[in-house]
Write an enzyme that holds these catalytic residues in place. Structure first.
Site, mmCIF file in Angstrom:
data_model
loop_
_atom_site.group_PDB
_atom_site.id
_atom_site.type_symbol
_atom_site.label_atom_id
_atom_site.label_comp_id
_atom_site.label_asym_id
_atom_site.label_seq_id
_atom_site.Cartn_x
_atom_site.Cartn_y
_atom_site.Cartn_z
ATOM 1 C CB VAL A 125 15.249 -5.042 24.650
ATOM 2 C CG1 VAL A 125 14.199 -5.989 25.345
ATOM 3 C CG2 VAL A 125 14.876 -3.548 24.635
ATOM 4 C CB SER A 127 22.556 -1.484 27.691
ATOM 5 O OG SER A 127 23.286 -0.727 28.568
ATOM 6 C CB VAL A 133 15.461 0.280 25.404
ATOM 7 C CG1 VAL A 133 14.099 0.091 24.896
ATOM 8 C CG2 VAL A 133 15.858 1.547 24.774
ATOM 9 C CG ASP A 290 22.820 7.866 15.109
ATOM 10 O OD1 ASP A 290 23.568 7.423 14.486
ATOM 11 O OD2 ASP A 290 22.306 7.727 16.102
#
Length: 525
Positions: A125, A127, A133, A290
């Site tokens: 789903v 990258s 993932v 982040d």
């Protein structure tokens, strides 16, 4: 040979996107500058210096893109136009093969996928440069029957990523050394230190157990929160290369139209985001560093409606009590227009040489801060103020701490997000109660009582041992001198009497203080 061809590609890319002219203009006079002047006539034109650097990093691949993303946070060192352009870098990387992903997961788990999962989505789903993932549904086990039917997200490191990273880091170090030697601003920009900092971030991201532990710490800090959700980690299924966590459902915060259609209150969402950030910084001293829109979702489930969902915990910041004290008092002094106190805090922190003249630093701080007070408080950007303070302090040889550049980058993200959700948001009005509460906890009555409580176990252990310690001291004293037994006994009695008075005096003082405090608090309430 691989290193040689990689270096050739880097040099070709530098030429292709017109970076040679930027390098040439920044070099000290000499033979190298003369050679580059001749070569640069053949390079393409039409890009700004920020665009040239961004496009070159994108062409060189994901590791260089990620380095550009990290470099974009160093607004205390970079020209603003370059930093803004680097902030646009997107890390869109094609996924690696599904069969390889399955192989890595099974190797980490030590089991076939069918033994652990009811279902597994082979198509990733998401990258990125170092991982991708997949979604799956867990099977229950004898140890964890409650796992049955739980939706999870599985993060898998890219195969063979470490040698690629090490190779690119080696080349980055070579380029950083050249920049430092040839560019007249090279030393000020600290290119080698930036590569070392990037090295640390990148290797932290290559250990998914570290990321999982960061998530667990944040989840524990916000346990019971009505504002933020952190996914649960399934530790029995986590390893260095694979991380399994609770799947989160929500709307990406960048999709404002979808959030508006779902009925999300943007003003509350903006206010909650600022409070979450300042709570992480000043209460916990441990913050998600982040927080760009790709890592933030908003829950629309009825039981958690309107709460933030945080993802991707590879980069976190940690602040010491000294850091928190410095920042909180700096912000408060800034909004009280006490520039001398801001200057004194810089010196007290040890980040400015002790022989710095307070008056000179105060003048530099005033030049940065005063223009902001011609504007409404809601228009003041704490992130920009912090950045300009760092820049103004550079001539005073301030050593900018890595944890503060992470904080500055995150604060800019939070501010941008908050103002996108609510353009009229008063950041100071939202953050001030958190700062004042923290200051009260540190130097107010609450802080005093809390420190008494934390020290009580130590005193409870130490006080009963005082007679024995006194006896040992007197015995040692007797061996070293010619003190008589009568004199020793007299000393012991006197010391015990002093100790007893001290203990009772302390008990009475603390009892009176606590009683008075409780009476005052009850009267105020």
């Amino acid at each position: 040979m691989k290193q040689f061809f990689r270096l050739f590609k880097i040099l070709y890319t530098i030429w292709r996107f017109g970076l040679l002219r930027i390098v040439r203009d920044s070099l000290r006079p000499g033979l190298v500058k003369v050679i580059l002047t001749g070569i640069s006539w053949t390079t393409p034109t039409g890009y700004t210096r920020g665009e040239s650097l961004r496009l070159a990093l994108e062409a060189l691949g994901p590791i260089f893109v990620k380095f550009g993303q990290v470099l974009s946070t160093r607004r205390d060192l970079l020209p603003l136009d370059v930093a803004d352009e680097l902030a646009k870098l997107q890390d869109q990387v094609p996924p690696f093969s599904q069969s390889k992903s399955i192989e890595l997961i099974e190797l980490s788990l030590g089991k076939k996928l069918s033994e652990v999962f009811l279902s597994f989505d082979e198509k990733p789903v998401a990258s990125a440069s170092v991982a991708q993932v997949h979604f799956a549904v867990l099977k229950g086990t004898e140890k964890y029957p409650e796992w049955q039917g739980k939706e999870v997200a599985i993060k898998v490191l890219r195969p063979g990523i470490l040698p690629i990273i090490e190779s690119d880091l080696a080349l980055l170090r070579v380029l950083a050394s050249l920049v430092e030697k040839l560019w007249r601003d090279g030393k000020r920009l600290k290119p080698r230190e930036n590569v070392d900092e990037f090295d640390t971030y990148l290797h932290d991201e290559l250990d998914l157990t570290r990321e999982a532990s960061n998530a667990s710490q944040l989840r524990r800090n916000f346990e019971g929160s009505k504002k933020l959700i952190i996914p649960e980690m399934y530790w029995d299924l986590c390893g260095i290369n694979v991380m399994v966590m609770e799947r989160m459902h929500g709307i990406p915060i960048s999709r404002l139209d979808d959030l508006r259609a779902a009925g999300i209150d943007f003003k509350k969402l903006a206010s909650d985001g600022v409070e979450i950030f300042f709570t992480q910084v000043f209460h916990d001293g441990f913050f998600h560093a982040d927080m760009h829109p790709g890592n933030i979702f908003v829950s629309v489930a009825p039981e958690t409606f309107g709460r933030y969902i945080a993802l991707d915990f590879g980069i976190v910041g940690a602040l010491s009590e000294t850091d928190k004290n410095y920042l909180a008092h700096n912000f408060l002094a800034f909004f009280n227009r006490n520039y001398r106190r801001v200057a004194e805090l810089h010196i007290e922190s040890g980040w400015v040489p002790a022989d710095t003249r307070v008056e000179e630093l105060e003048g530099a701080v005033r030049a940065v801060c005063e223009p902001y007070f011609n504007r409404p408080l809601k228009e003041i950007s704490l992130g920009i103020v912090l950045m300009r303070l760092f820049q103004a302090s550079r001539r005073f040889n301030v050593e900018i701490q890595p944890q503060l550049t992470l904080l500055q980058k995150t604060l800019l993200n939070v501010e941008g997000l908050g103002r996108q959700l609510d353009p009229d948001m008063d950041l100071w009005k939202t953050a001030k109660p958190v700062l004042e509460r923290w200051v009260d906890q540190q130097i107010g009555i609450r802080g005093f009582i809390d420190r008494i409580k934390s020290e009580a176990p130590l005193w409870a252990k130490l006080v009963p041992t005082i007679p024995r310690l006194l006896a040992q001291w007197l015995e040692a004293n007797q061996k070293q001198g010619n003190t008589s037994d009568h004199e020793l006994m007299l000393k012991l009695v006197l010391e015990q009497q002093k100790t007893k008075k001290l203990i009772w005096g302390s008990i009475l003082f603390m009892g009176g203080l606590l009683g008075g405090t409780l009476f005052t608090l009850s009267w105020l309430s």
